[in-house]
Scaffold this motif. Structure first.
Motif, mmCIF file in Angstrom:
data_model
loop_
_atom_site.group_PDB
_atom_site.id
_atom_site.type_symbol
_atom_site.label_atom_id
_atom_site.label_comp_id
_atom_site.label_asym_id
_atom_site.label_seq_id
_atom_site.Cartn_x
_atom_site.Cartn_y
_atom_site.Cartn_z
ATOM 1 N N GLU A 213 45.807 32.574 42.189
ATOM 2 C CA GLU A 213 45.978 33.805 42.281
ATOM 3 C C GLU A 213 44.818 34.544 42.687
ATOM 4 O O GLU A 213 43.668 34.307 42.126
ATOM 5 C CB GLU A 213 46.479 34.264 40.812
ATOM 6 C CG GLU A 213 46.752 35.721 40.746
ATOM 7 C CD GLU A 213 47.256 36.462 39.353
ATOM 8 O OE1 GLU A 213 47.427 35.462 38.301
ATOM 9 O OE2 GLU A 213 47.389 37.707 39.464
ATOM 10 N N ASP A 214 45.094 35.506 43.553
ATOM 11 C CA ASP A 214 43.829 36.491 43.777
ATOM 12 C C ASP A 214 44.249 37.819 43.717
ATOM 13 O O ASP A 214 45.336 38.172 42.951
ATOM 14 C CB ASP A 214 43.336 35.945 45.279
ATOM 15 C CG ASP A 214 44.494 36.348 46.321
ATOM 16 O OD1 ASP A 214 45.159 37.180 46.127
ATOM 17 O OD2 ASP A 214 44.584 35.603 47.350
ATOM 18 N N SER A 215 43.464 38.558 44.280
ATOM 19 C CA SER A 215 43.794 39.940 43.990
ATOM 20 C C SER A 215 45.057 40.703 44.880
ATOM 21 O O SER A 215 45.464 41.690 44.448
ATOM 22 C CB SER A 215 42.270 41.017 44.439
ATOM 23 O OG SER A 215 41.409 40.491 43.773
ATOM 24 N N PHE A 216 45.362 39.789 45.717
ATOM 25 C CA PHE A 216 46.549 40.292 46.494
ATOM 26 C C PHE A 216 47.811 39.539 46.600
ATOM 27 O O PHE A 216 48.772 40.071 46.884
ATOM 28 C CB PHE A 216 45.999 40.362 48.008
ATOM 29 C CG PHE A 216 44.653 41.446 48.192
ATOM 30 C CD1 PHE A 216 44.836 42.989 48.026
ATOM 31 C CD2 PHE A 216 43.513 40.776 48.287
ATOM 32 C CE1 PHE A 216 43.484 43.448 48.090
ATOM 33 C CE2 PHE A 216 42.434 41.546 48.320
ATOM 34 C CZ PHE A 216 42.363 42.845 48.126
ATOM 35 N N ARG A 283 41.672 29.422 41.680
ATOM 36 C CA ARG A 283 40.670 30.252 42.617
ATOM 37 C C ARG A 283 41.733 30.586 43.897
ATOM 38 O O ARG A 283 42.377 29.727 44.331
ATOM 39 C CB ARG A 283 39.750 29.105 43.186
ATOM 40 C CG ARG A 283 38.625 29.125 42.102
ATOM 41 C CD ARG A 283 37.547 30.487 42.466
ATOM 42 N NE ARG A 283 36.614 30.539 41.366
ATOM 43 C CZ ARG A 283 36.662 31.100 40.147
ATOM 44 N NH1 ARG A 283 37.684 31.600 39.872
ATOM 45 N NH2 ARG A 283 35.839 31.003 39.083
ATOM 46 N N HIS B 450 39.087 37.835 40.293
ATOM 47 C CA HIS B 450 38.185 36.789 39.658
ATOM 48 C C HIS B 450 36.548 37.814 39.759
ATOM 49 O O HIS B 450 36.602 38.415 40.475
ATOM 50 C CB HIS B 450 37.946 35.578 40.362
ATOM 51 C CG HIS B 450 39.100 34.661 40.256
ATOM 52 N ND1 HIS B 450 40.039 34.484 41.215
ATOM 53 C CD2 HIS B 450 39.731 34.142 39.309
ATOM 54 C CE1 HIS B 450 41.155 33.762 40.904
ATOM 55 N NE2 HIS B 450 40.802 33.289 39.627
ATOM 56 N N ASP B 467 34.784 39.254 47.857
ATOM 57 C CA ASP B 467 35.241 38.687 46.458
ATOM 58 C C ASP B 467 35.287 37.325 46.149
ATOM 59 O O ASP B 467 34.874 36.628 47.219
ATOM 60 C CB ASP B 467 36.614 39.398 46.178
ATOM 61 C CG ASP B 467 37.886 38.878 46.656
ATOM 62 O OD1 ASP B 467 37.583 37.741 47.277
ATOM 63 O OD2 ASP B 467 39.043 39.164 46.467
ATOM 64 N N GLU B 468 35.475 36.853 45.146
ATOM 65 C CA GLU B 468 35.406 35.405 44.883
ATOM 66 C C GLU B 468 36.479 34.582 45.521
ATOM 67 O O GLU B 468 36.335 33.312 45.536
ATOM 68 C CB GLU B 468 35.556 35.310 43.188
ATOM 69 C CG GLU B 468 35.028 33.846 42.690
ATOM 70 C CD GLU B 468 33.770 33.287 43.032
ATOM 71 O OE1 GLU B 468 32.970 34.176 43.703
ATOM 72 O OE2 GLU B 468 33.562 32.150 42.427
ATOM 73 N N ASP B 469 37.635 35.247 45.781
ATOM 74 C CA ASP B 469 38.513 34.410 46.498
ATOM 75 C C ASP B 469 38.437 34.453 47.927
ATOM 76 O O ASP B 469 39.421 34.078 48.857
ATOM 77 C CB ASP B 469 40.076 34.971 45.995
ATOM 78 C CG ASP B 469 40.114 34.935 44.634
ATOM 79 O OD1 ASP B 469 40.398 33.779 44.122
ATOM 80 O OD2 ASP B 469 40.206 36.048 43.871
ATOM 81 N N TYR B 471 38.175 36.998 50.089
ATOM 82 C CA TYR B 471 38.375 38.269 50.931
ATOM 83 C C TYR B 471 37.117 39.083 51.241
ATOM 84 O O TYR B 471 36.144 39.596 50.371
ATOM 85 C CB TYR B 471 39.188 39.107 50.204
ATOM 86 C CG TYR B 471 40.723 38.659 49.979
ATOM 87 C CD1 TYR B 471 41.553 38.625 51.146
ATOM 88 C CD2 TYR B 471 41.004 37.906 48.853
ATOM 89 C CE1 TYR B 471 42.687 38.244 51.002
ATOM 90 C CE2 TYR B 471 42.282 37.530 48.821
ATOM 91 C CZ TYR B 471 43.368 37.671 50.004
ATOM 92 O OH TYR B 471 44.651 37.040 49.761
#
Lengths: 283, 521
Positions: A213-216, A283, B450, B467-469, B471
């Motif tokens: 999972e990420d922010s989007f 991550r 995250h 960001d940590e992912d 992006y």
């Protein structure tokens, strides 16, 4: 009898190292310089305190606050499957156990040795062994099959990858932990096994294991083992299931339960994957 | 005719070098926004450019322009320096590169270490670039070739120190700080070297000796192992001639029995005379720190209206979860407001000394404290937009369980005094925040899945952030609305920069082992 056997076995197993030093000290004799050195090391309070802190911070989440076992095996009062000597135990701490959820610990030599000192200090000749399964493993295998466990779990190449891989579960999990996992699966959910239900803006509901999972976006694996990616813009709600997606088997007849536990305890195969999987770290 | 052509060619070959970067150019760095002349982009650390080419209306069409693969594994924490079309940057293991800023084509590269430690970048002055190596050398490199012009040792070889920061050129000196102190029982310092010769001009020990001011804040000989690394580049006010530098936490990090006292100047901001290295003032964010909350975050210099008067201030979003504003001439404490969950301070006295909450120290059994060990923010760069008058930065929302154990000092070994673990059942997350530095009030925020390790850049009414992912994102600086994103394929642990070549604006971001640069089609 099993209890006594376990104690005797442990005493023999550890006699060449620190435990024996402790036992000899209790008897009033320190036979050799090597043992004296080992004894002094284990009694060095700063080593022990440092080792305990490191253990609590890095190991206790799986092995238990008192090292009595949890989702990782107990480290007291039992024979170690990995690490029967200090050097072997050090190697396990340093390198982890490939194919298991035991990670490598990235510390200094001193920190690793302090953890070993602490783990050794926990084991004592008078500590009791673990309970062991008493059931019929062969029959337990049939119980496993009859219950349809392979619908979610994998053993070697057979079954589904939806739930945790059981190929090596007998080596990594104690009898008590396995029993708890069957009777109350929600008591301790394996990290990375987070069950989520995604409700989309058009009303669709999909339950599965959150893989990433990420922010989007969010990736999950549904029960048919299919990966599904959602854009968060199409998600109305993500519900993190507080309960394990595994059903409880508390109504299983006692004999079936014991036999199933006996079967699971025999599973000590080799997981073919490496140490890194998508599930291990979100991550 | 041929002779004439040959003569012309020879003359061309011997023409002077392209205009060199002078101290005056660095002082006025914002007057040449097409270049990125220092680690923070200019002496103030604002990381803002008044460009309008890439803006809120067109950023949705921003796309990768070129990617340079360094092939270097390890943490890629560099911030490039861009001068007159050429980008210079470093990577782990002492690697340093020059590439064409328009095409990403390599011009030269060198490797100056076998130690895999990270490096955060370069400084530039005249015909030289400056970088540190993990082994604690300061190197001056020929801008044209990357060859070593001189080398000065900051520390003896095979010491417990390491060096990671981007040097800061001030006048004719190169200012650096040392790393590693808070983990291996060393004593931190900052140095200045003659930029032309490499001769050391001054040293400021971050831990005073007994008998010196502040020396009585250390019990016994604990100052000798006191930590106080100075591992991130500071800022500089040319008019006040003061350097502002965040100092690391004391050692051992999580255990204080051996070092009773406030432990100056750890977890503090120091203001030093740039010519002499003498301390002008200090402010300690956390006296006797026990949580690894060093003060090595950007000390950004702003000129603000404070209570009706013009005030030169230095602001810092500190690892301990508070946003601070100090008078940068005197060090006077002006304000501190929490920007993240914190469970250690209930307030501040009139001089700015924090008033501790009970049960917030590490214990042998473990104590849950917010922020966690990595801090509520860290080295990731904040930025400030003078038009919105907002301060933009990355926040890490995480608490940890802190375990203390005194341990014993063994030279060369980690000397940390304990350990930490995450809090069971609490998932960390992150925020991009825009706050009013005068009030600490949050104007907008954006939640990250995250906790991040990447910083921000202000340009064209946009805030770029990572960001940590993986992006890299662009937000409307005023509203916080996300306008663009691109997944670079690896966690981001540095901060974006921007520059122009000809009429094109570029945004560059290190990711994984690649430098990725973006531009409009």
């Amino acid at each position: 009898m099993k209890f006594l056997t376990a104690v005797v076995r442990n005493r023999l197993l550890f006699c060449s190292i620190t435990l024996c030093a402790g036992a000899l000290f209790l008897g009033g004799a320190l036979a050799s310089p090597k043992l004296r050195a080992a004894y002094h090391k284990i009694r060095n309070s700063s080593d022990l305190t440092a080792g305990k802190s490191l253990f609590l911070a890095n190991c206790a989440m799986c092995h238990g606050m008192e090292a009595g076992g949890g989702r990782g095996p107990a480290l007291v009062g039992r024979e170690f499957l990995h690490g029967s000597s200090d050097d072997e135990l050090l190697a396990v701490i340093r390198e982890g156990i490939p194919g298991s959820s035991m990670p490598a610990f990235a510390g200094t030599d001193e920190e690793e040795r302090n953890i070993v000192v602490y783990i050794r200090s926990l084991s004592s000749p008078i500590v009791g062994g673990n309970a062991h399964p008493t059931g019929d493993a062969e029959r337990g295998k049939r119980v496993y099959s009859g219950l349809g466990c392979a619908g979610c779990h994998l053993i070697d190449d057979a079954g589904s990858v939806f739930g945790p891989n059981l190929t090596r579960v007998g080596a990594g999990r104690s009898y008590e932990f396995l029993k708890q996992s069957l009777l109350n699966p929600s008591a301790d959910i394996t990290p990375g096994g987070d069950g989520v239900t995604v409700t989309t803006v058009d009303g669709r509901r999909v339950t599965g294991i959150r893989i990433n999972e990420d922010s989007f976006t969010l990736q999950l694996r549904d029960q048919s083992q299919k990966f599904i990616t959602f854009d968060k813009s199409e998600i109305r709600q993500v519900t993190h299931e507080k309960k394990s997606l595994m059903p409880t088997y508390s109504s299983l007849p006692p004999r079936d339960l014991e036999d199933l536990l006996a079967y699971l305890s025999t599973l000590r195969g080799v997981v073919k994957g490496g140490t890194g999987t998508a599930i291990r770290q979100l991550r | 005719m041929n002779r004439l052509l040959l003569a012309a060619a020879i003359l061309a070959a011997f023409r002077p070098l392209p205009a060199q970067v002078t101290y005056k150019r660095i002082v006025n760095a914002l007057e040449e926004p097409q270049n990125w002349l220092t680690y923070w982009g200019d002496y103030s650390g604002m990381r803002h450019r008044d460009f309008d080419q890439i803006n809120a209306a067109n950023v949705k069409t921003l796309r990768p322009e070129w990617m340079y693969q360094t092939g270097v594994s390890g943490a890629f924490e560099t911030a490039p320096v861009v001068v007159d079309g050429i980008m210079y940057f470093t990577a782990a293991s002492g690697n340093v590169f020059a590439v064409d800023g328009r095409t990403g084509r390599e011009l030269w590269r060198h490797k100056y270490s076998e130690n895999p430690s990270a490096n955060r970048g370069l400084a530039i002055l005249g015909k030289l670039l400056y970088m540190v190596t993990p082994e604690g050398s300061l190197l001056a490199l020929d801008l044209r070739t990357g060859d070593v012009a001189w080398e000065s040792r900051m520390v003896p070889s095979k010491s417990a120190y390491i060096a990671t920061l981007a040097p800061l050129v001030v006048k004719d000196k190169v200012v650096v700080g040392i790393s590693g102190g808070e983990e291996k029982g060393t004593r931190g310092f900052m140095d200045a070297y003659d930029a032309a010769t490499g001769r050391r001009v001054w040293r400021f020990w971050t831990i005073p000796e007994p008998g010196q001011p502040g020396g009585d804040t250390w019990h016994g000989d604990s100052w000798k192992l006191g930590g106080g690394a100075a591992w991130l580049t500071g800022t500089f006010d040319p008019k006040l001639n003061l350097l502002y530098w965040g100092i690391g936490n004391p050692s051992p990090a999580l255990s204080g029995e051996t070092r009773a006292g406030d432990n100056l100047y750890t977890a503090a901001l120091v203001a030093l005379d740039a010519d002499t290295g003498l301390l002008k003032w200090d402010y300690q964010f956390v006296p006797h720190d026990l949580h690894d909350w060093d003060a090595c975050q950007s000390p950004m210099l702003l000129d603000v209206k404070w209570k009706g008067h013009d005030r030169k201030v230095v602001v810092q979003a500190n690892r301990n979860g508070f946003f601070y504003m100090l008078d940068r001439q005197t060090g006077e404490f002006l304000s501190a407001t929490p920007f993240a969950r914190q469970t250690w301070a209930k307030g501040f006295d009139a001089k700015g000394r924090p008033i501790r909450l009970p049960n917030s120290d590490p214990t042998p059994q473990g104590t849950r404290v917010c922020p966690g060990l990595a801090g509520a923010t860290n080295w990731m760069a904040p930025s400030y937009n003078p038009r919105t008058r907002l301060f933009y930065f990355a926040v890490r929302e995480r608490c940890d369980i802190y375990y203390s154990s005194p341990g014993k000092f063994i030279p060369g070994q980690r000397y940390f005094g304990g350990a930490v673990a995450g809090t069971p059942g609490e998932e960390e997350y992150g925020l991009l925040k825009a706050i009013d530095p005068l009030t600490g009030e949050t104007k907008w925020d954006f939640r990250y899945q995250h906790a991040p390790w990447a910083g921000t850049l202000s340009s064209g009414g946009l805030i770029f952030a990572g960001d940590e992912d993986g992006y890299l994102m662009a937000f409307d600086a005023a509203s916080g609305k996300i306008l663009w994103r691109f997944n670079t394929g690896n966690r981001l642990i540095s901060s974006p920069i921007t520059y122009m070549i000809g009429k094109r604006q570029f945004v560059a971001m290190p990711s994984g082992s690649a430098m990725i640069t973006f531009a409009l089609p």
